[in-house]
Design an enzyme around this catalytic site. Structure first.
Site, PDB file in Angstrom:
ATOM      1  CE1 TYR A  94       6.422  -1.437  -1.414  1.00  0.00           C
ATOM      2  CE2 TYR A  94       4.736  -3.062  -0.477  1.00  0.00           C
ATOM      3  CZ  TYR A  94       5.089  -1.935  -0.595  1.00  0.00           C
ATOM      4  OH  TYR A  94       4.463  -0.853   0.106  1.00  0.00           O
ATOM      5  CD  GLU A 136       2.164  -0.597   2.339  1.00  0.00           C
ATOM      6  OE1 GLU A 136       2.381  -1.829   1.799  1.00  0.00           O
ATOM      7  OE2 GLU A 136       2.667   0.384   1.798  1.00  0.00           O
TER       8      GLU A 136
HETATM    9  C1  HEM Z   1       8.810   1.489  -2.889  1.00  0.00           C
HETATM   10  C2  HEM Z   1       7.823   1.219  -3.519  1.00  0.00           C
HETATM   11  C3  HEM Z   1       6.614   2.213  -3.679  1.00  0.00           C
HETATM   12  C4  HEM Z   1       6.651   3.480  -3.974  1.00  0.00           C
HETATM   13  C5  HEM Z   1       7.735   4.642  -3.264  1.00  0.00           C
HETATM   14  C6  HEM Z   1       5.243   3.874  -4.059  1.00  0.00           C
HETATM   15  C7  HEM Z   1       4.875   5.220  -4.159  1.00  0.00           C
HETATM   16  C8  HEM Z   1       3.324   5.394  -4.003  1.00  0.00           C
HETATM   17  C9  HEM Z   1       2.900   6.871  -4.017  1.00  0.00           C
HETATM   18  C10 HEM Z   1       3.459   8.280  -3.680  1.00  0.00           C
HETATM   19  C11 HEM Z   1       1.551   6.755  -4.220  1.00  0.00           C
HETATM   20  C12 HEM Z   1       0.664   7.919  -4.360  1.00  0.00           C
HETATM   21  C13 HEM Z   1       0.032   7.909  -2.875  1.00  0.00           C
HETATM   22  C14 HEM Z   1      -1.153   9.242  -2.418  1.00  0.00           C
HETATM   23  O1  HEM Z   1      -0.545  10.365  -2.918  1.00  0.00           O
HETATM   24  O2  HEM Z   1      -2.052   8.706  -2.060  1.00  0.00           O
HETATM   25  C15 HEM Z   1       1.103   5.236  -4.477  1.00  0.00           C
HETATM   26  C16 HEM Z   1      -0.166   4.886  -4.784  1.00  0.00           C
HETATM   27  C17 HEM Z   1      -0.350   3.549  -5.230  1.00  0.00           C
HETATM   28  N1  HEM Z   1       0.517   2.429  -5.196  1.00  0.00           N
HETATM   29 FE1  HEM Z   1       2.451   2.727  -4.730  1.00  0.00          FE
HETATM   30  N2  HEM Z   1       4.351   2.719  -4.375  1.00  0.00           N
HETATM   31  C18 HEM Z   1       5.388   1.737  -4.041  1.00  0.00           C
HETATM   32  C19 HEM Z   1       5.018   0.515  -4.096  1.00  0.00           C
HETATM   33  C20 HEM Z   1       3.717   0.044  -4.735  1.00  0.00           C
HETATM   34  C21 HEM Z   1       3.534  -1.461  -4.852  1.00  0.00           C
HETATM   35  C22 HEM Z   1       4.423  -2.583  -4.508  1.00  0.00           C
HETATM   36  C23 HEM Z   1       2.227  -1.733  -5.353  1.00  0.00           C
HETATM   37  C24 HEM Z   1       1.546  -2.691  -5.838  1.00  0.00           C
HETATM   38  C25 HEM Z   1       1.419  -3.114  -7.374  1.00  0.00           C
HETATM   39  C26 HEM Z   1       1.888   0.106  -5.349  1.00  0.00           C
HETATM   40  C27 HEM Z   1       0.484   0.182  -5.660  1.00  0.00           C
HETATM   41  C28 HEM Z   1       0.120   1.387  -5.854  1.00  0.00           C
HETATM   42  C29 HEM Z   1      -1.275   1.664  -5.902  1.00  0.00           C
HETATM   43  C30 HEM Z   1      -2.692   0.681  -6.547  1.00  0.00           C
HETATM   44  C31 HEM Z   1      -1.518   3.057  -5.632  1.00  0.00           C
HETATM   45  C32 HEM Z   1      -3.173   3.824  -5.937  1.00  0.00           C
HETATM   46  C33 HEM Z   1      -3.092   4.116  -7.252  1.00  0.00           C
HETATM   47  C34 HEM Z   1      -4.381   4.769  -7.741  1.00  0.00           C
HETATM   48  O3  HEM Z   1      -5.312   5.373  -6.893  1.00  0.00           O
HETATM   49  O4  HEM Z   1      -4.983   4.396  -8.960  1.00  0.00           O
HETATM   50  N3  HEM Z   1       2.804   0.411  -5.040  1.00  0.00           N
HETATM   51  N4  HEM Z   1       2.404   4.689  -4.466  1.00  0.00           N
END
Ligand code: HEM
Length: 143
Positions: A94, A136
């Protein structure tokens, strides 16, 4: 749970029009900065990298719009948390994303990214981050 300060809520809401206009640019830049500074995060992102900026920008906008009514986001939080658990997102990621997001806002918005706006977004990001981390943790404990 501690609460966001009224000033943060007001400032984040005031930036909604800016996010509408620059959200995709800011999040695309955020991924560039993240992958440059923390290359180990790159392989976590698998699917359709071109779509990721829009997804994150959408989530951030939805968050800003509901910042004083976070219950409206519980379904979205559940979905984000389960995707994060599937892709092994951990609490230590994060700060990497938060730092990259603020750096991207600074780069894209220039002087418009005032210290007040950056502080408020920093606070708001980690507030949402803590909600996601807690969810998580629950999901990791179940698997
Ligand atoms: C407040 C912080 C964050 C928000 C608002 C956020 C938001 C999101 C959202 C909306 C999705 C798509 C979910 C879905 O529809 O299935 C997602 C996927 C993802 N997020 Fe985050 N995220 C945050 C923090 C992080 C962090 C810290 C990481 C780590 C590097 C991360 C890595 C990912 C990954 C790897 C995916 C899946 C992408 C894929 O399928 O290629 N996120 N996130």
């Amino acid at each position: 749970m501690s609460e966001l300060s009224p000033l943060t809520i007001e400032t984040v809401k005031a930036t909604i029009p800016v996010l509408r206009e620059y959200g995709d640019t800011i999040t695309a830049k955020m991924y560039d900065i993240l992958f440059e500074n923390y290359p180990e995060t790159k392989s976590m992102f698998s699917s359709a990298p071109d779509e990721q900026p829009k997804v994150l920008a959408g989530a951030v906008s939805a968050y800003a719009m509901n910042i004083d009514n976070l219950d409206a986001l519980s379904d979205a939080v559940g979905k984000m948390a389960s995707t994060h658990v599937r892709t092994s997102v951990k609490p230590e990621h994060y700060p990497m994303v938060g730092e990259s997001l603020l750096a991207a806002m600074t780069e894209v918005l220039g002087d418009a990214a005032t210290p007040e706006i950056l502080d408020s977004w920093g606070e708001a990001f980690f507030f949402l981050g803590d909600i996601l981390i807690a969810k998580e943790k629950e999901l990791y404990a179940q698997t």
